[in-house]
Scaffold this active site. Sequence first.
Site, PDB file in Angstrom:
ATOM      1  N   ASN A   1      34.335  40.696  73.470  1.00 30.76           N
ATOM      2  CA  ASN A   1      34.414  40.426  72.075  1.00 30.76           C
ATOM      3  C   ASN A   1      34.447  38.883  71.097  1.00 30.76           C
ATOM      4  O   ASN A   1      35.476  38.114  71.733  1.00 30.76           O
ATOM      5  CB  ASN A   1      35.194  42.100  71.369  1.00 30.76           C
ATOM      6  CG  ASN A   1      34.410  41.799  69.854  1.00 30.76           C
ATOM      7  OD1 ASN A   1      33.649  41.762  69.172  1.00 30.76           O
ATOM      8  ND2 ASN A   1      35.515  41.556  68.954  1.00 30.76           N
TER       9      ASN A   1
ATOM     10  N   HIS B   1      34.981  37.405  67.619  1.00 39.60           N
ATOM     11  CA  HIS B   1      35.621  37.909  66.651  1.00 39.60           C
ATOM     12  C   HIS B   1      35.605  36.535  65.850  1.00 39.60           C
ATOM     13  O   HIS B   1      36.450  35.362  66.259  1.00 39.60           O
ATOM     14  CB  HIS B   1      36.710  38.299  67.075  1.00 39.60           C
ATOM     15  CG  HIS B   1      37.760  38.915  65.478  1.00 39.60           C
ATOM     16  ND1 HIS B   1      37.378  39.910  64.883  1.00 39.60           N
ATOM     17  CD2 HIS B   1      38.993  37.363  64.887  1.00 39.60           C
ATOM     18  CE1 HIS B   1      38.852  39.957  64.013  1.00 39.60           C
ATOM     19  NE2 HIS B   1      39.251  38.928  64.483  1.00 39.60           N
TER      20      HIS B   1
ATOM     21  N   SER C   1      36.836  33.469  67.585  1.00 39.92           N
ATOM     22  CA  SER C   1      37.897  33.551  69.170  1.00 39.92           C
ATOM     23  C   SER C   1      37.043  34.641  69.705  1.00 39.92           C
ATOM     24  O   SER C   1      36.221  35.653  69.416  1.00 39.92           O
ATOM     25  CB  SER C   1      39.408  34.568  68.984  1.00 39.92           C
ATOM     26  OG  SER C   1      39.897  33.489  67.957  1.00 39.92           O
TER      27      SER C   1
ATOM     28  N   ASP D   1      41.461  43.715  68.334  1.00 39.14           N
ATOM     29  CA  ASP D   1      41.007  41.947  68.187  1.00 39.14           C
ATOM     30  C   ASP D   1      42.263  41.902  68.610  1.00 39.14           C
ATOM     31  O   ASP D   1      42.678  40.436  68.063  1.00 39.14           O
ATOM     32  CB  ASP D   1      41.153  42.533  66.842  1.00 39.14           C
ATOM     33  CG  ASP D   1      39.635  42.728  66.118  1.00 39.14           C
ATOM     34  OD1 ASP D   1      39.501  42.891  65.261  1.00 39.14           O
ATOM     35  OD2 ASP D   1      38.823  42.900  67.063  1.00 39.14           O
TER      36      ASP D   1
HETATM   37  N1  LIG Z   1      39.018  48.843  71.194  1.00 36.89           N
HETATM   38  C1  LIG Z   1      38.549  47.809  70.439  1.00 36.89           C
HETATM   39  N2  LIG Z   1      37.136  48.017  69.452  1.00 36.89           N
HETATM   40  C2  LIG Z   1      36.884  46.780  69.073  1.00 36.89           C
HETATM   41  C3  LIG Z   1      37.461  45.689  69.301  1.00 36.89           C
HETATM   42  C4  LIG Z   1      38.900  45.623  70.087  1.00 36.89           C
HETATM   43  O1  LIG Z   1      39.155  44.309  70.519  1.00 36.89           O
HETATM   44  N3  LIG Z   1      39.097  46.415  70.397  1.00 36.89           N
HETATM   45  N4  LIG Z   1      36.665  44.618  68.420  1.00 36.89           N
HETATM   46  C5  LIG Z   1      35.514  45.307  68.118  1.00 36.89           C
HETATM   47  C6  LIG Z   1      34.546  43.843  67.602  1.00 36.89           C
HETATM   48  N5  LIG Z   1      35.557  43.738  65.755  1.00 36.89           N
HETATM   49  C7  LIG Z   1      36.207  42.857  65.087  1.00 36.89           C
HETATM   50  O2  LIG Z   1      35.629  41.953  66.017  1.00 36.89           O
HETATM   51  C8  LIG Z   1      35.379  45.178  64.568  1.00 36.89           C
HETATM   52  C9  LIG Z   1      34.081  45.888  64.703  1.00 36.89           C
HETATM   53  C10 LIG Z   1      35.270  46.572  63.271  1.00 36.89           C
HETATM   54  C11 LIG Z   1      36.067  47.302  63.149  1.00 36.89           C
HETATM   55  C12 LIG Z   1      35.632  48.313  62.480  1.00 36.89           C
HETATM   56  O3  LIG Z   1      36.498  48.477  61.122  1.00 36.89           O
HETATM   57  N6  LIG Z   1      34.923  49.108  62.545  1.00 36.89           N
HETATM   58  C13 LIG Z   1      34.319  50.718  60.704  1.00 36.89           C
HETATM   59  C14 LIG Z   1      33.809  50.338  60.634  1.00 36.89           C
HETATM   60  C15 LIG Z   1      32.993  49.593  60.049  1.00 36.89           C
HETATM   61  C16 LIG Z   1      31.685  49.014  59.897  1.00 36.89           C
HETATM   62  O4  LIG Z   1      30.610  49.830  59.735  1.00 36.89           O
HETATM   63  O5  LIG Z   1      31.352  48.320  58.578  1.00 36.89           O
HETATM   64  C17 LIG Z   1      35.246  51.599  62.224  1.00 36.89           C
HETATM   65  O6  LIG Z   1      34.231  51.677  63.482  1.00 36.89           O
HETATM   66  O7  LIG Z   1      35.430  52.652  61.441  1.00 36.89           O
HETATM   67  C18 LIG Z   1      36.965  46.309  63.142  1.00 36.89           C
HETATM   68  C19 LIG Z   1      36.805  45.262  63.754  1.00 36.89           C
HETATM   69  C20 LIG Z   1      34.546  45.933  67.645  1.00 36.89           C
HETATM   70  N7  LIG Z   1      35.890  47.382  68.620  1.00 36.89           N
HETATM   71  N1  LIG Z   2      34.730  42.053  63.692  1.00 38.25           N
HETATM   72  C1  LIG Z   2      33.528  42.165  64.233  1.00 38.25           C
HETATM   73  C2  LIG Z   2      33.019  40.709  63.644  1.00 38.25           C
HETATM   74  O1  LIG Z   2      33.419  40.465  61.798  1.00 38.25           O
HETATM   75  N2  LIG Z   2      31.823  40.104  64.734  1.00 38.25           N
HETATM   76  C3  LIG Z   2      31.528  39.281  63.347  1.00 38.25           C
HETATM   77  O2  LIG Z   2      30.000  39.207  63.131  1.00 38.25           O
HETATM   78  C4  LIG Z   2      29.567  38.104  63.538  1.00 38.25           C
HETATM   79  C5  LIG Z   2      27.768  39.373  63.492  1.00 38.25           C
HETATM   80  O3  LIG Z   2      26.741  38.323  63.481  1.00 38.25           O
HETATM   81  P1  LIG Z   2      25.875  38.167  64.344  1.00 38.25           P
HETATM   82  O4  LIG Z   2      24.751  39.193  63.967  1.00 38.25           O
HETATM   83  O5  LIG Z   2      24.686  37.586  63.825  1.00 38.25           O
HETATM   84  O6  LIG Z   2      25.276  37.591  65.959  1.00 38.25           O
HETATM   85  C6  LIG Z   2      29.675  37.114  64.034  1.00 38.25           C
HETATM   86  O7  LIG Z   2      29.899  36.150  63.458  1.00 38.25           O
HETATM   87  C7  LIG Z   2      30.843  38.043  64.779  1.00 38.25           C
HETATM   88  O8  LIG Z   2      32.167  37.162  64.859  1.00 38.25           O
END
Ligand SMILES: Nc1nc2c(c(=O)[nH]1)N[C@@H](CN(C=O)c1ccc(C(=O)N[C@@H](CCC(=O)O)C(=O)O)cc1)CN2
Ligand SMILES: NCC(=O)N[C@@H]1O[C@H](COP(=O)([O-])[O-])[C@@H](O)[C@H]1O
Length: 227
Positions: A117, A119, A146, A155
Site C-alpha cells: 500500500n 500511504h 510510505s 497502515d
Molecule cells: N487491513 C488493512 N487494510 C487496508 C490497509 C492496511 O494497512 N491494512 N491500508 C489501507 C489504505 N489506507 C491508507 O493508506 C486506508 C484506506 C481506507 C481507510 C478507511 O478508513 N476506509 C473507510 C472508508 C473511507 C472511504 O470510503 O472514504 C472504510 O473502509 O470503512 C483508512 C486507511 C487500505 N486497506
Molecule cells: N489511506 C489511503 C490513502 O489516502 N492513499 C492515498 O490516496 C492517494 C491516491 O491518489 P491517486 O488515486 O491519484 O493515486 C495517494 O496519495 C495515496 O497515498
Amino acid sequence: MSGEATTDPLEARIVVLISGSGTNLQALIDEAASTAWPGRIVAVGANRPDAEGLFRARQAGIEDFVLDHRDYQDRKSYDADLLQKLNRYNPDLVILAGFMRILTPDFVQFFRGRLINVHPSLLPAYQGLKTHQRALENGDAIHGTSVHFVTEELDGGPVIAQARVPVLPNDTPDTLGARVKAREHVLLPIIARWFCEGRVQLSGRDEVLFDGQVPEQVLTLPADSYQ
Ligand SMILES: Nc1nc2c(c(=O)[nH]1)N[C@@H](CN(C=O)c1ccc(C(=O)N[C@@H](CCC(=O)O)C(=O)O)cc1)CN2
Ligand SMILES: NCC(=O)N[C@@H]1O[C@H](COP(=O)([O-])[O-])[C@@H](O)[C@H]1O
C-alpha cells in the site's frame, strides 16, 4: 489460508486496486511502458464505478473490474468476492494505490507478502485518513509518503521505503498533498520494480528484507529529490 503465486522473474503479474483519480496507477502504467519492467499490470480493480483511474486503465488497454462495496451487506462478504476476483489473475503483487477500503484479516492473510500500500504520511505517523491536514495542524516541518506491506493493522505494516517533502509556510492540505503525490509517483514504481525483481520480501517475522537483509533503517529517497 493463503495463496501462493509463482513469481516469474521475467514477468511478475501485478493487479492494482484503486478508488479514485489513479495518478499513482498512471505512474505505474507509465513506468511499466517506458522501461524493460520485470512485471506487467494484468488488471485494475476499483470499489467505485466512478473511479477516474478506471479510464486510465482502459486508455492503457488494461483489463479493469469494479466491485462496488455498496452492493455488499458487510466487509467480510465483500472481501471474499474481491479475493476470488483477484485470485483469478494469479497476482504476484497486489498494489493498493489509493484503495480506500479497510481489508479483513482473511483477505490480508491470503495475500500476505504480496500486498503493498502507498500511504500519504511518514508512517508510523498519521495512520488512517486526513494525513496532510493532521501534519499541518501539528506544525510538522517534514511530511511525506510510505510504501508498506499490508497487514491486519491499518497502515501498521512493515514499511518498505519512504519519501520526504518539506512543509511550506503557506501549505494547505491540497498543496501539501500534491507535493506528496509527486514523490509517490516516483517511489511506488521503484518499490514495485524491486518487488518484481525479487529484491524486496516480507520475512516470516514480518520484517522487510531488502536484497535478503533487514535494512538498518527505512529506505528513504535522497533529500535532493524533493519537489
Ligand atoms: N487491513 C488493512 N487494510 C487496508 C490497509 C492496511 O494497512 N491494512 N491500508 C489501507 C489504505 N489506507 C491508507 O493508506 C486506508 C484506506 C481506507 C481507510 C478507511 O478508513 N476506509 C473507510 C472508508 C473511507 C472511504 O470510503 O472514504 C472504510 O473502509 O470503512 C483508512 C486507511 C487500505 N486497506
Ligand atoms: N489511506 C489511503 C490513502 O489516502 N492513499 C492515498 O490516496 C492517494 C491516491 O491518489 P491517486 O488515486 O491519484 O493515486 C495517494 O496519495 C495515496 O497515498
